[in-house]
Scaffold this motif. Sequence first.
Motif, short mmCIF file in Angstrom:
data_model
loop_
_atom_site.label_atom_id
_atom_site.label_comp_id
_atom_site.label_asym_id
_atom_site.label_seq_id
_atom_site.Cartn_x
_atom_site.Cartn_y
_atom_site.Cartn_z
N ILE A 50 60.27 39.50 24.11
CA ILE A 50 60.42 38.99 25.46
C ILE A 50 59.48 37.79 25.58
CG2 ILE A 50 60.10 39.46 27.93
CD1 ILE A 50 62.33 41.14 26.68
N HIS A 51 60.03 36.64 25.91
CA HIS A 51 59.25 35.43 26.12
C HIS A 51 59.08 35.25 27.62
CE1 HIS A 51 59.42 33.65 21.94
NE2 HIS A 51 60.15 34.75 21.86
N HIS A 52 57.88 35.50 28.09
CA HIS A 52 57.55 35.43 29.51
C HIS A 52 57.50 33.97 29.95
CE1 HIS A 52 55.31 36.15 33.23
NE2 HIS A 52 55.61 37.43 33.09
N PRO A 53 57.88 33.68 31.20
CA PRO A 53 57.82 32.29 31.67
C PRO A 53 56.43 31.66 31.57
CG PRO A 53 59.02 33.66 33.24
CD PRO A 53 58.45 34.58 32.19
N ALA A 88 56.10 48.58 32.92
CA ALA A 88 57.19 47.59 33.04
C ALA A 88 56.78 46.45 33.97
CB ALA A 88 58.46 48.25 33.56
N ALA A 89 56.09 46.78 35.06
CA ALA A 89 55.65 45.75 36.00
C ALA A 89 54.65 44.79 35.33
CB ALA A 89 55.03 46.39 37.23
N GLU A 90 53.85 45.29 34.38
CA GLU A 90 52.89 44.42 33.69
C GLU A 90 53.58 43.36 32.86
OE1 GLU A 90 50.22 46.98 31.54
OE2 GLU A 90 49.38 47.80 33.40
N VAL A 91 54.76 43.67 32.32
CA VAL A 91 55.50 42.70 31.52
C VAL A 91 56.36 41.80 32.41
CG1 VAL A 91 57.28 42.39 29.73
CG2 VAL A 91 55.52 44.16 29.47
N ALA A 139 55.59 48.14 23.53
CA ALA A 139 55.03 46.97 22.85
C ALA A 139 54.74 47.33 21.40
CB ALA A 139 53.75 46.52 23.54
N ILE A 140 55.10 46.44 20.49
CA ILE A 140 54.87 46.71 19.07
C ILE A 140 54.07 45.60 18.40
CG2 ILE A 140 56.88 48.22 18.77
CD1 ILE A 140 58.33 45.76 17.53
N SER A 141 53.31 44.83 19.17
CA SER A 141 52.54 43.73 18.58
C SER A 141 51.52 44.25 17.57
CB SER A 141 51.87 42.90 19.66
OG SER A 141 51.11 43.71 20.51
N GLN A 142 50.90 45.39 17.83
CA GLN A 142 49.93 45.95 16.88
C GLN A 142 50.62 46.40 15.60
OE1 GLN A 142 48.00 48.96 19.25
NE2 GLN A 142 46.45 47.52 20.01
N ARG A 198 53.52 33.91 27.47
CA ARG A 198 53.22 35.11 26.68
C ARG A 198 54.47 35.60 25.96
NH1 ARG A 198 51.14 39.32 30.81
NH2 ARG A 198 52.65 38.21 32.10
N VAL A 199 54.27 36.18 24.78
CA VAL A 199 55.37 36.74 24.00
C VAL A 199 55.08 38.22 23.78
CG1 VAL A 199 56.61 36.66 21.81
CG2 VAL A 199 55.85 34.53 22.88
N PHE A 200 56.06 39.06 24.08
CA PHE A 200 55.92 40.51 23.93
C PHE A 200 56.91 41.01 22.89
CE2 PHE A 200 54.67 39.60 28.29
CZ PHE A 200 53.51 40.34 28.45
N PRO A 201 56.44 41.31 21.66
CA PRO A 201 57.33 41.97 20.71
C PRO A 201 57.49 43.43 21.18
CG PRO A 201 55.36 41.09 19.62
CD PRO A 201 55.16 40.99 21.08
N ILE A 202 58.74 43.87 21.31
CA ILE A 202 58.98 45.22 21.81
C ILE A 202 60.04 45.94 20.99
CG2 ILE A 202 58.32 44.64 24.18
CD1 ILE A 202 61.33 44.63 24.88
N LEU A 203 60.02 47.25 21.11
CA LEU A 203 61.07 48.12 20.59
C LEU A 203 61.70 48.72 21.83
CD1 LEU A 203 62.17 49.18 17.89
CD2 LEU A 203 60.61 51.11 18.13
N ALA A 204 62.99 48.45 22.04
CA ALA A 204 63.63 48.83 23.30
C ALA A 204 64.84 49.73 23.07
CB ALA A 204 64.05 47.59 24.06
#
Length: 186
Positions: free
Chosen positions: A140-143, A86-89, A173-176, A146-152
């Motif tokens: 999640i669109h990081h400031p 979580a801290a990485e995102v 993360a579900i980018s793959q 970066r864009v993180f497609p996720i399943l939450a």
Amino acid sequence: GRACVAAAGLLLAVAARAAPLACLIEPSQVVDIGSPVVGVLAAVTVESRRRVEAAHADLLATLETVPAALMIFNAGGSVRLRNRAAAEVFGIEPPNPELRKNYWARFKRMAKDGSPIPPEDWISARALRGEQVINQELEIHHPDGRVFPILASGAPLRAEFGHVAGPVVAFQAISQLREADRVKSA
């Protein structure tokens, strides 16, 4: 999703009970009034506190190995606990409430259809209201761009008498997976 939310729920239960042990009545201060509750309080010893602290440390270490990101929030919106994923995102939020509000506002949450998700519909906000959210796909669109497609997923963590003590959110993360779907459909 569900396993991560369950693990995070267990963590909060252990964490919530670890701190109060320091302020329980010492066995030497208990007066026997014939109540079974008094007997239970008298059984709280230094050894039982050590066991709780060891279990808490083990659970924290286990959560660090979980590949899904886990965040547990206080009812006021601050992060009580996060694992490394979580801290990485999201990084680490500032402790000041006003700065914290501005910090989180910089992260954009977008629905699968590309529409923005307003703060009152964020998974953590919904879980704080008592809702359970399972496997919501979003970005999640990081400031920093970066864009993180996720399943939450998210769920309320209930305290002793059933009130919501805070939300827990787990995401993967579900980018793959999205890339694989794109390749298959091409």
